[in-house]
Design a protein around this motif. Structure first.
Motif, short mmCIF file in Angstrom:
data_model
loop_
_atom_site.label_atom_id
_atom_site.label_comp_id
_atom_site.label_asym_id
_atom_site.label_seq_id
_atom_site.Cartn_x
_atom_site.Cartn_y
_atom_site.Cartn_z
N ASN A 74 22.44 60.41 -15.81
CA ASN A 74 21.81 60.94 -17.03
C ASN A 74 21.45 59.86 -18.04
N ILE A 75 21.93 58.62 -17.83
CA ILE A 75 21.77 57.59 -18.84
C ILE A 75 21.08 56.37 -18.26
N ASP A 76 20.10 55.83 -18.98
CA ASP A 76 19.45 54.62 -18.49
C ASP A 76 20.32 53.41 -18.79
N ILE A 78 19.96 50.59 -20.23
CA ILE A 78 19.97 49.92 -21.54
C ILE A 78 20.42 50.84 -22.66
N LYS A 79 20.91 52.03 -22.29
CA LYS A 79 21.54 52.96 -23.25
C LYS A 79 20.56 53.47 -24.30
N ASN A 80 19.28 53.60 -23.95
CA ASN A 80 18.30 54.12 -24.89
C ASN A 80 18.13 55.63 -24.77
N CYS A 81 18.33 56.17 -23.58
CA CYS A 81 18.04 57.57 -23.34
C CYS A 81 19.19 58.24 -22.59
N ARG A 82 19.46 59.49 -22.96
CA ARG A 82 20.45 60.27 -22.24
C ARG A 82 19.93 61.69 -22.04
N GLY A 83 19.99 62.15 -20.80
CA GLY A 83 19.60 63.51 -20.49
C GLY A 83 20.80 64.43 -20.36
N GLN A 84 20.54 65.66 -19.95
CA GLN A 84 21.60 66.67 -19.87
C GLN A 84 21.60 67.39 -18.53
N SER A 85 21.19 66.67 -17.48
CA SER A 85 21.14 67.28 -16.16
C SER A 85 22.52 67.77 -15.74
N LYS A 86 22.52 68.88 -14.99
CA LYS A 86 23.77 69.45 -14.48
C LYS A 86 23.95 69.24 -12.99
N VAL A 87 22.90 68.71 -12.33
CA VAL A 87 22.99 68.57 -10.88
C VAL A 87 22.16 67.38 -10.40
N VAL A 88 22.71 66.66 -9.43
CA VAL A 88 22.01 65.56 -8.77
C VAL A 88 21.90 65.88 -7.30
N LEU A 89 20.69 65.80 -6.76
CA LEU A 89 20.46 66.05 -5.34
C LEU A 89 20.14 64.73 -4.64
N LYS A 90 20.73 64.53 -3.45
CA LYS A 90 20.57 63.27 -2.72
C LYS A 90 20.02 63.53 -1.31
N PRO A 91 18.71 63.63 -1.20
CA PRO A 91 18.12 63.87 0.12
C PRO A 91 18.19 62.64 1.00
N VAL A 125 15.36 58.84 -16.06
CA VAL A 125 16.48 59.71 -16.42
C VAL A 125 15.94 61.01 -17.00
N PRO A 126 16.70 62.09 -16.89
CA PRO A 126 16.25 63.36 -17.44
C PRO A 126 16.15 63.29 -18.97
N ASP A 129 17.56 69.19 -19.03
CA ASP A 129 18.40 69.56 -17.89
C ASP A 129 17.65 69.50 -16.56
N GLU A 130 16.67 68.59 -16.45
CA GLU A 130 15.95 68.46 -15.19
C GLU A 130 16.91 68.11 -14.05
N ILE A 131 16.60 68.60 -12.87
CA ILE A 131 17.37 68.25 -11.68
C ILE A 131 17.06 66.80 -11.31
N VAL A 132 18.08 65.99 -11.12
CA VAL A 132 17.86 64.60 -10.71
C VAL A 132 17.72 64.55 -9.19
N LEU A 133 16.61 64.03 -8.74
CA LEU A 133 16.35 63.84 -7.31
C LEU A 133 16.52 62.35 -7.02
N ASN A 134 17.69 61.99 -6.52
CA ASN A 134 18.05 60.59 -6.36
C ASN A 134 17.82 60.13 -4.92
N PHE A 135 17.26 58.92 -4.76
CA PHE A 135 16.82 58.44 -3.44
C PHE A 135 17.71 57.38 -2.84
N ASN A 136 18.94 57.25 -3.32
CA ASN A 136 19.85 56.23 -2.80
C ASN A 136 20.04 56.31 -1.28
N LEU A 137 20.00 57.51 -0.71
CA LEU A 137 20.31 57.68 0.71
C LEU A 137 19.07 57.59 1.61
N MET A 138 17.88 57.49 1.00
CA MET A 138 16.67 57.29 1.80
C MET A 138 16.38 55.79 1.83
N ASN A 139 17.17 55.07 2.63
CA ASN A 139 17.14 53.61 2.57
C ASN A 139 16.97 52.95 3.94
#
Length: 508
Positions: A74-76, A78-91, A125-126, A129-139
């Protein structure tokens, strides 16, 4: 207490110099929405039934809902932005991404695509409450053609890992960034990242051969070709390069990798003033020509603060400005002689006050560490306003001087450094803490000045969340309207990375 945010271990250089940020709940930055006055749009709100559905697509451990586990996403950094997402998806596959987006589009659930989260404009970052679609596992690396240099890989591959892989095959990645140890190639392409050697290898619009992307409705667009020439209709890949995940989500990439240079040399010079830097650049283009790969500058404040904050060693003395010149060639003796001659002639003419030239990997690594670490070193001193702009070279450093005058009655440090070879200057304004007063002094003033120079308010970091309201300083209304039309056509429900890049799009 909230767990340490391990995501914010940001690799600043090849020697793994890092800035690690740990937050307690009381130290978290203000919400993005509060700081920038943005209101949530009428997207759906995620329900338990949605979580259950995502678990039918992904294994349970790839649906992250625990608050402390979600927080780092939820946080970038450099600590400039913070979102409020409740879920992270890792396809792990494009098909999973397609199913997720198709479902989210039908439910009007907003999505924030996220790679290595090394951006500087809040694009990864959100906001709410946008859903975070994270790509760490598509590597996964899919293929490499050693003859043509065409690399095909998934978008979650870390840039430095790709570079290490292709180097084993006598190739290099055409892109080199200070964040190479954390950033993803998909994020690099989605933001059209520039980097340190654009002067030699060009930008990603020229290096990307093809890509695969998923549209907002889940449609998979296959433009994954490895051809240097393909003039069949519209060049659709370019829609996604630099669109910051607002038109579609990049899932696979085909990129051209140049031959690994047999000889690399590096010069680090002390210079009296910026006018002399411009003259040196002209001479470098003439005398180094075909082997010139990078021409970087940094002012004294940038270098001295970085050396002090990170306890690095400066190989030369204290000077008003510094220039870093790198060459890539095929003959080490020949190239080293050319760079040494460049140094000697520069010192004889008075353009260079002092300098060093080296081809030793360890010494080159140490010099690059200083340059690559500037972005993160300032964060150790306070809150940092970061700006990334392109300005005609004759006016390149004027903006730094204007800002110093504007802030002379405030406790603030202004640093200027960047890529002289492509006109891109980075400006850091470091203050004890963020205040609305300082924000209003800096913005939109800095973008108004950039517009007077007919420059760009974003050279390589993108527009993200922090600059949509200023994009009109670089794009006229006809261009903005065409961009809005494209957004409406490709993402009619506006679910992809909302609040980013464009000013508010009506009816989305």
């Amino acid at each position: 207490m909230i767990k340490p945010l391990s995501l914010f271990i940001f690799n600043l250089s090849k020697s793994n110099i890092a800035a690690q940020f740990k937050f307690a709940s009381s130290a978290l930055p203000q919400f993005s929405s509060e700081k920038y006055g943005v209101k949530r749009k009428s997207f759906g709100v995620i329900q338990p039934s949605d979580i259950d559905y995502f678990k039918t697509i992904l294994s349970e451990e790839r649906v992250v809902t625990d608050e402390s586990d979600v927080l780092p996403f939820n946080i970038d950094w450099i600590k400039n932005c913070r979102g409020q997402s409740k879920v992270v998806l890792k396809p792990k596959t494009t098909e999973e991404v397609s199913k997720i987006l198709s479902y989210c589009n039908s439910k009007r659930l907003a999505v924030c695509p996220q790679g290595g989260n090394t951006g500087l404009v809040g694009g990864s970052v959100p906001v709410f409450d946008e859903i975070v679609l994270n790509f760490n596992l598509m590597n996964n690396i899919i293929s490499l053609d050693e003859i043509s240099g065409a690399l095909v890989c998934e978008s979650g591959c870390v840039l430095e890992n790709l570079d290490n892989y292709v180097r084993d095959h006598n190739l290099i990645m055409p892109l080199d960034l200070g964040a190479k140890g954390s950033c993803h190639i998909g994020g690099n392409i989605s933001t059209n990242a520039g980097g340190l050697r654009l002067l030699r290898y060009g930008n990603l619009h020229g290096s990307v051969l093809g890509l695969e992307a998923v549209k907002a409705d889940g449609t998979i667009l296959d433009c994954l070709r490895t051809l240097k020439k393909d003039n069949t209709g519209y060049h659709l890949k370019h829609l996604f390069i630099g669109s910051e995940g607002t038109l579609g989500v990049v899932t696979k990439v085909a990129i051209h990798c140049p031959a690994l240079p047999k000889a690399v040399s590096l010069g680090f010079f002390g210079v009296k003033n910026f006018e002399n830097i411009l003259e040196l650049y002209k001479r470098a283009k003439s005398s180094l020509g075909e082997i010139l790969s990078a021409f970087e500058m940094a002012d004294n404040e940038s270098i001295s603060s970085t050396v002090k904050n990170l306890k690095l060693s400066n190989p030369i003395s204290d000077y008003p400005f510094y220039v870093l010149v790198e060459t890539h060639g095929s003959d080490e003796v020949h190239d080293s002689e050319k760079l040494s001659r460049f140094l000697s002639e520069g010192m004889d003419s008075g353009l260079i006050l002092d300098g060093t030239v080296t081809s030793e990997p360890a010494k080159m690594k140490n010099i690059w560490n200083i340059r690559e670490s500037i972005a993160g070193a300032g964060l150790l001193e306070g809150y940092t306003f970061k700006y990334d702009v392109s300005i005609p070279l004759r006016n390149y450093y004027e903006l730094v001087e204007l800002l110093r005058k504007r802030l002379r009655d405030h406790t603030a440090k202004v640093y200027g450094y960047g890529h002289v070879g492509d006109g891109n200057i980075h400006i850091n304004v470091i203050v004890p803490e963020y205040t609305k007063q300082l924000y209003s002094i800096l913005e939109p003033y800095i973008f108004e000045e950039v517009a007077k120079f007919r420059g760009s308010i974003s050279a390589e970091h993108g527009v993200g969340f922090r600059k949509p309201q200023f994009i009109h300083y670089s794009k006229d209304e006809s261009a903005l309207q065409l961009m809005r039309d494209m957004k409406k056509s490709m993402d009619p429900n506006g679910i992809l990375n909302p609040y980013k890049v464009l000013p508010d799009v009506p009816n989305i």
